[in-house]
Design a protein around this motif. Structure first.
Motif, PDB file in Angstrom:
ATOM      1  N   ARG A  28      51.443   8.785  66.860  1.00  0.00           N
ATOM      2  CA  ARG A  28      51.283   7.349  66.611  1.00  0.00           C
ATOM      3  C   ARG A  28      51.063   6.686  67.954  1.00  0.00           C
ATOM      4  O   ARG A  28      51.840   6.903  68.885  1.00  0.00           O
ATOM      5  CB  ARG A  28      52.532   6.735  65.965  1.00  0.00           C
ATOM      6  CG  ARG A  28      52.886   7.298  64.624  1.00  0.00           C
ATOM      7  CD  ARG A  28      51.866   6.914  63.564  1.00  0.00           C
ATOM      8  NE  ARG A  28      52.194   7.498  62.289  1.00  0.00           N
ATOM      9  CZ  ARG A  28      51.701   8.636  61.819  1.00  0.00           C
ATOM     10  NH1 ARG A  28      50.856   9.327  62.538  1.00  0.00           N
ATOM     11  NH2 ARG A  28      52.058   9.095  60.646  1.00  0.00           N
ATOM     12  N   ASN A  29      50.018   5.900  68.047  1.00  0.00           N
ATOM     13  CA  ASN A  29      49.687   5.231  69.301  1.00  0.00           C
ATOM     14  C   ASN A  29      50.808   4.267  69.667  1.00  0.00           C
ATOM     15  O   ASN A  29      51.171   3.401  68.887  1.00  0.00           O
ATOM     16  CB  ASN A  29      48.362   4.494  69.163  1.00  0.00           C
ATOM     17  CG  ASN A  29      47.836   3.997  70.485  1.00  0.00           C
ATOM     18  OD1 ASN A  29      48.578   3.864  71.445  1.00  0.00           O
ATOM     19  ND2 ASN A  29      46.560   3.724  70.525  1.00  0.00           N
ATOM     20  N   GLY A  30      51.337   4.416  70.854  1.00  0.00           N
ATOM     21  CA  GLY A  30      52.428   3.575  71.319  1.00  0.00           C
ATOM     22  C   GLY A  30      51.955   2.308  72.015  1.00  0.00           C
ATOM     23  O   GLY A  30      52.761   1.514  72.483  1.00  0.00           O
ATOM     24  N   ASN A  31      50.656   2.101  72.076  1.00  0.00           N
ATOM     25  CA  ASN A  31      50.087   0.924  72.719  1.00  0.00           C
ATOM     26  C   ASN A  31      50.101  -0.249  71.735  1.00  0.00           C
ATOM     27  O   ASN A  31      49.282  -0.304  70.830  1.00  0.00           O
ATOM     28  CB  ASN A  31      48.663   1.229  73.189  1.00  0.00           C
ATOM     29  CG  ASN A  31      48.035   0.082  73.928  1.00  0.00           C
ATOM     30  OD1 ASN A  31      48.595  -1.007  74.013  1.00  0.00           O
ATOM     31  ND2 ASN A  31      46.857   0.320  74.459  1.00  0.00           N
ATOM     32  N   GLU A  32      51.024  -1.189  71.902  1.00  0.00           N
ATOM     33  CA  GLU A  32      51.136  -2.320  70.976  1.00  0.00           C
ATOM     34  C   GLU A  32      49.883  -3.184  70.971  1.00  0.00           C
ATOM     35  O   GLU A  32      49.518  -3.758  69.961  1.00  0.00           O
ATOM     36  CB  GLU A  32      52.347  -3.194  71.327  1.00  0.00           C
ATOM     37  CG  GLU A  32      53.670  -2.519  71.098  1.00  0.00           C
ATOM     38  CD  GLU A  32      54.364  -2.201  72.406  1.00  0.00           C
ATOM     39  OE1 GLU A  32      53.970  -2.753  73.452  1.00  0.00           O
ATOM     40  OE2 GLU A  32      55.294  -1.386  72.380  1.00  0.00           O
ATOM     41  N   CYS A  71      50.521  13.210  74.326  1.00  0.00           N
ATOM     42  CA  CYS A  71      51.918  12.866  74.054  1.00  0.00           C
ATOM     43  C   CYS A  71      52.368  11.638  74.848  1.00  0.00           C
ATOM     44  O   CYS A  71      53.195  10.866  74.375  1.00  0.00           O
ATOM     45  CB  CYS A  71      52.822  14.044  74.388  1.00  0.00           C
ATOM     46  SG  CYS A  71      52.640  15.433  73.258  1.00  0.00           S
ATOM     47  N   GLU A  72      51.832  11.467  76.044  1.00  0.00           N
ATOM     48  CA  GLU A  72      52.247  10.358  76.901  1.00  0.00           C
ATOM     49  C   GLU A  72      51.980   8.993  76.268  1.00  0.00           C
ATOM     50  O   GLU A  72      52.654   8.021  76.572  1.00  0.00           O
ATOM     51  CB  GLU A  72      51.561  10.451  78.264  1.00  0.00           C
ATOM     52  CG  GLU A  72      52.077  11.563  79.134  1.00  0.00           C
ATOM     53  CD  GLU A  72      51.457  12.913  78.790  1.00  0.00           C
ATOM     54  OE1 GLU A  72      50.378  12.939  78.152  1.00  0.00           O
ATOM     55  OE2 GLU A  72      52.054  13.940  79.147  1.00  0.00           O
ATOM     56  N   SER A  73      51.005   8.897  75.370  1.00  0.00           N
ATOM     57  CA  SER A  73      50.694   7.614  74.740  1.00  0.00           C
ATOM     58  C   SER A  73      51.302   7.498  73.342  1.00  0.00           C
ATOM     59  O   SER A  73      51.072   6.511  72.646  1.00  0.00           O
ATOM     60  CB  SER A  73      49.183   7.415  74.664  1.00  0.00           C
ATOM     61  OG  SER A  73      48.600   8.378  73.812  1.00  0.00           O
ATOM     62  N   CYS A  74      52.072   8.473  72.930  1.00  0.00           N
ATOM     63  CA  CYS A  74      52.653   8.489  71.583  1.00  0.00           C
ATOM     64  C   CYS A  74      53.952   7.681  71.525  1.00  0.00           C
ATOM     65  O   CYS A  74      54.741   7.660  72.470  1.00  0.00           O
ATOM     66  CB  CYS A  74      52.939   9.927  71.165  1.00  0.00           C
ATOM     67  SG  CYS A  74      53.567  10.079  69.479  1.00  0.00           S
ATOM     68  N   THR A  75      54.171   7.039  70.392  1.00  0.00           N
ATOM     69  CA  THR A  75      55.388   6.254  70.166  1.00  0.00           C
ATOM     70  C   THR A  75      56.638   7.126  70.206  1.00  0.00           C
ATOM     71  O   THR A  75      57.690   6.691  70.652  1.00  0.00           O
ATOM     72  CB  THR A  75      55.315   5.566  68.792  1.00  0.00           C
ATOM     73  OG1 THR A  75      54.186   4.705  68.786  1.00  0.00           O
ATOM     74  CG2 THR A  75      56.560   4.769  68.486  1.00  0.00           C
TER      75      THR A  75
END
Length: 62
Positions: A50-54, A9-13
């Motif tokens: 969804r990966n929050g890493n742009e 969850c910490e990396s989720c958008t």
């Protein structure tokens, strides 16, 4: 068949900080059954992740 992307969850958008509660929470509108399945089953993969890493997103576009 394409595998669903999994991650914490910490990396989720959708994992955002809420000032009112002063904590992080999931900003996806899910029903009670989905939430209980997500919390109780350790093997359940969140369908909303969804990966929050742009940078990772841009890397795929190149």
């Amino acid at each position: 068949m394409k595998e669903k992307q999994t991650g914490s969850c910490e990396s989720c958008t959708y994992y955002i900080y809420d000032d009112e509660y002063e904590s992080y929470l999931c900003d996806v509108s899910m029903d009670e059954d989905e939430y209980m399945r997500l919390v109780s089953d350790t093997h359940y993969q969140c369908p909303y992740y969804r990966n929050g890493n742009e940078y990772a997103v841009v890397r795929k576009q190149m």
